[in-house]
Structures are given as C-alpha cells and as structure tokens.
Enzyme design. Structure first.
Site, PDB file in Angstrom:
ATOM      1  N   CYS A  70     118.828  38.430  -6.536  1.00 20.58           N
ATOM      2  CA  CYS A  70     120.086  38.929  -7.106  1.00 20.58           C
ATOM      3  C   CYS A  70     120.973  39.520  -6.011  1.00 20.58           C
ATOM      4  O   CYS A  70     120.552  40.423  -5.279  1.00 20.58           O
ATOM      5  CB  CYS A  70     119.798  39.988  -8.170  1.00 20.58           C
ATOM      6  N   CYS A  73     121.644  43.533  -6.301  1.00 25.56           N
ATOM      7  CA  CYS A  73     120.618  44.535  -6.044  1.00 25.56           C
ATOM      8  C   CYS A  73     120.786  45.059  -4.609  1.00 25.56           C
ATOM      9  O   CYS A  73     121.370  44.382  -3.757  1.00 25.56           O
ATOM     10  CB  CYS A  73     119.230  43.920  -6.206  1.00 25.56           C
ATOM     11  N   HIS A 116     118.194  46.764 -11.580  1.00 32.13           N
ATOM     12  CA  HIS A 116     118.509  45.415 -12.043  1.00 32.13           C
ATOM     13  C   HIS A 116     118.251  45.233 -13.537  1.00 32.13           C
ATOM     14  O   HIS A 116     118.955  44.458 -14.199  1.00 32.13           O
ATOM     15  CB  HIS A 116     117.672  44.397 -11.254  1.00 32.13           C
ATOM     16  N   ASN A 156     131.717  42.022 -18.780  1.00 32.24           N
ATOM     17  CA  ASN A 156     131.128  40.947 -19.568  1.00 32.24           C
ATOM     18  C   ASN A 156     129.633  41.182 -19.592  1.00 32.24           C
ATOM     19  O   ASN A 156     129.013  41.322 -18.532  1.00 32.24           O
ATOM     20  CB  ASN A 156     131.397  39.576 -18.936  1.00 32.24           C
ATOM     21  N   HIS A 167     122.421  41.356 -13.350  1.00 30.92           N
ATOM     22  CA  HIS A 167     122.495  42.762 -12.941  1.00 30.92           C
ATOM     23  C   HIS A 167     123.635  43.464 -13.679  1.00 30.92           C
ATOM     24  O   HIS A 167     124.713  42.883 -13.851  1.00 30.92           O
ATOM     25  CB  HIS A 167     122.736  42.828 -11.435  1.00 30.92           C
ATOM     26  N   HIS A 169     126.824  44.992 -14.314  1.00 31.13           N
ATOM     27  CA  HIS A 169     128.019  45.090 -13.492  1.00 31.13           C
ATOM     28  C   HIS A 169     129.244  44.738 -14.324  1.00 31.13           C
ATOM     29  O   HIS A 169     129.149  44.179 -15.410  1.00 31.13           O
ATOM     30  CB  HIS A 169     127.938  44.152 -12.282  1.00 31.13           C
ATOM     31  N   GLN A 171     133.825  43.985 -13.681  1.00 33.78           N
ATOM     32  CA  GLN A 171     134.796  43.472 -12.724  1.00 33.78           C
ATOM     33  C   GLN A 171     136.133  44.186 -12.880  1.00 33.78           C
ATOM     34  O   GLN A 171     136.390  44.831 -13.897  1.00 33.78           O
ATOM     35  CB  GLN A 171     134.990  41.963 -12.921  1.00 33.78           C
TER      36      GLN A 171
END
Length: 353
Positions: A70, A73, A116, A156, A167, A169, A171
C-alpha cells in the site's frame, strides 16, 4: 497541531500534521522517482456549460495493490511508500496521478491515519479534530493559488464507490472554476434572496429541517438531517448552526464539537444494514463557497453561502446498490427508493451505545 512541509523525491509537496508539537519529521524519500508528468486539461462543454477534466495519465495509477504494498502506509525499512516516515498522524501530499494539475488546479491525498485497517469512524475525537484542522489548513493554502477558484475536501469509502486504495484516506480537489453543483446552489440562493427581499435560503432550509421529522443528530453547534428531497437512499446533510462560507469560518466551539457529531454519524452509517454486513460504502463531501468572483449570481456574496457536509451511500438495502441508470445518468433526474423520512428514522434507530 504541528505542521511540517517537505518534498518527495519527484518534487511533490508532502505535509505532516501532528498532534504533538515536539514531533520531528526529517525522513527523506529514498525512492528513485522521476519528475511527475501530467497531461491534465479542462474542457468546457458548450451545450451544458460545465467543465470536464481530461487526464489520460491516470490510466496508469495504482490499482488495488496488496496490503503489504500500500503506497499510503508509512515506509518500513526497504518497503518505501509515498510517506517517507515510519509513522504519522495525518499526512497530505500532492497526488501522483492528479485529475487537475498546473493551470488546471491541484489534487491532494489526505491520509487520516497510518493504520491501514482502520476507517475514519475508528478515529478518536482528537484524531478527527486533527483531520478537520488539516482540511482547514489545506483550504486556506490552496485558496491562494492563482489557478484555484474552489476547494473541495471529500472522502470516497469502499470498493463499490470505486476506491482503488483500501487505506483510510480522502482527497482534496482545487478547481480552477466554480463547480456545476455549487453554481446551482448559488443560483437558487440568488433567486430566493430576490424573491423574499433578502432571506437566506440556507438559513430557511436549516430552520425548516430542524423543526421537522428528518433530524438525525443535533448538538449545540451542529445539526444533521436527511433532506426533504434526498437523492440517495441514505443521505445526511451536516450543517454548523452558525452559517459560515467555508471551513476557515468555523469558530472554536464548532471545531470542538464536530468530531463527536461526525464520528457518531459515520458509525451509524455502518449500522444501517444490520450486524454482519460489510462496511457501508459512502461519499462524504464538504461544500464550501468558491473563492472566485460571484458576479454572475446577482446579489450573492461568499458570506451568503453555507458550509455543509453531505454524506451518502449508494447501497439501498442489504446486498443491493443504487445504480445511476437512464433517468439519473441520462437526464440527471434521481429516483430514490427509500423515503427520506424512513431513512432518518432508521439512522435514529441505530444510535451507537
């Protein structure tokens, strides 16, 4: 909050946001990366009047890598990722495969935690507040770029949404124009202001919803409700009770209460469909006033806009998704299978203990 700005090996900016003021961030990106080359272009549709970003370089972006590869991470020994350090609280960096770049805007990735296997709903209130502070800081920084007119922070969550990295996250998109959805709100805002002799439409909507049956959560400074004309099966709008145009306008009381309200809302989303169901896929979208000129929306100023977050899922019932088919995709006329009143009732029923 401590903020540390650095550069990745290919020149992209990376910013650490830490809870402790004594945290030192001096790890170097050891990857042999060449400068990122993007082909992002914004084209305007002459019939619809909206804009489309054409970004062919994104075809080569990372797609569902194994967990041990990933890129979000922390780096670990010789396993090097987008984050050079071995741990982090919150980190933001320029997207390696941006939809918008250069004169066409900017795209950033926001990593909520180095864990993660976590999700935003697993964060502590202290961690969620740090994410809010990072969103606010990025909104401020990006608003000063000459090519940026509107800043959009969003998450999302879930493969059903199209997420390609598991992971936790989100944007941030910094657009060089006012987005079509925001423009629609501004036009409605201007028309209502003119028709009522100055009344603010956002204030009127919030007042009406707080007096009705679709309220899901309410605190001293925030209110969450399912809107009267919800587009999605389960859709909640979260408003600060004191109208502000963007994240920068929130006062300390609202910032302090936000994590408790928002985390509870996310945890209820994961309970909608019952125990044993996969995590609920969702989109969480902050709506902020544009930083550009608003002359085309006669009589409207930035202060007339109301910051709010829209949270919705594309899952309509257990094991079934809401697809945007003919009416939605072809004509932008949504058909909702779940009455908003029932959606609000369900979200009240699944209050976490």
């Amino acid at each position: 909050m401590k903020k540390t700005s650095t550069r990745l090996a290919d020149g992209r900016e990376l910013v650490y946001y830490d809870l402790r003021d004594d945290t030192v961030r001096d790890a170097v990106d050891r990857r042999p990366l060449e400068r990122t080359v993007t082909t992002s272009e914004v084209r305007r549709d002459p019939l619809l009047g909206d804009s489309v970003a054409v970004a062919s370089h994104r075809q080569g972006r990372t797609y569902h890598p194994p967990a041990d590869q990933c890129p979000l991470c922390p780096s670990d020994g010789e396993r090097l990722s987008e984050i050079p350090d071995s741990a982090y609280d919150v980190v933001v960096f320029e997207n390696r495969f941006p939809s918008l770049a250069g004169d066409s805007g900017r795209c950033e990735v926001v990593c909520f935690t180095s864990d993660h296997d976590a999700s935003f709903a697993d964060l502590s209130e202290e961690q969620a507040r740090l994410v809010l502070d990072a969103w606010t800081d990025r909104t401020s920084e990006l608003s000063h770029l000459p090519s940026v007119e509107q800043v959009f922070c969003f998450e999302n969550r879930g493969a059903e949404i199209g997420v390609t990295l598991g992971h936790p996250h989100g944007q941030i998109y910094a657009y060089p124009f006012t987005t079509p959805r925001t423009a629609l709100m501004l036009r409605s805002l201007a028309a209502h202001k003119d028709a009522t002799g100055g009344e603010n439409l956002f204030d009127a909507v919030l007042e009406e919803e707080l007096a009705g049956e679709r309220v899901v959560l309410e605190g001293e400074h925030w209110a969450a409700f399912v809107p009267y004309a919800a587009h999605w099966p389960y859709e909640v709008h979260l408003y600060p009770k004191r109208r502000v145009p963007d994240l920068l306008g929130l006062d300390e009381a609202a910032r302090t209460e936000f994590p408790k309200i928002y985390l509870e809302l996310l945890r209820r989303f994961d309970r909608i469909f019952g125990e044993g169901e996969p995590p609920t896929p969702y989109i969480a979208a902050w709506h902020q006033a544009p930083f550009g000129q608003l002359e085309e929306f006669e009589g409207v100023t930035r202060d007339d806009f109301a910051l709010h977050l829209e949270l919705f899922t594309i899952r309509r019932t257990s094991g079934k998704l809401k697809f945007l088919a003919g009416s939605e995709s072809g004509m932008n006329v949504f058909i909702n299978d779940v009455p908003p009143e029932l959606a609000a009732e369900r979200l009240r029923e699944v209050a976490s203990s």
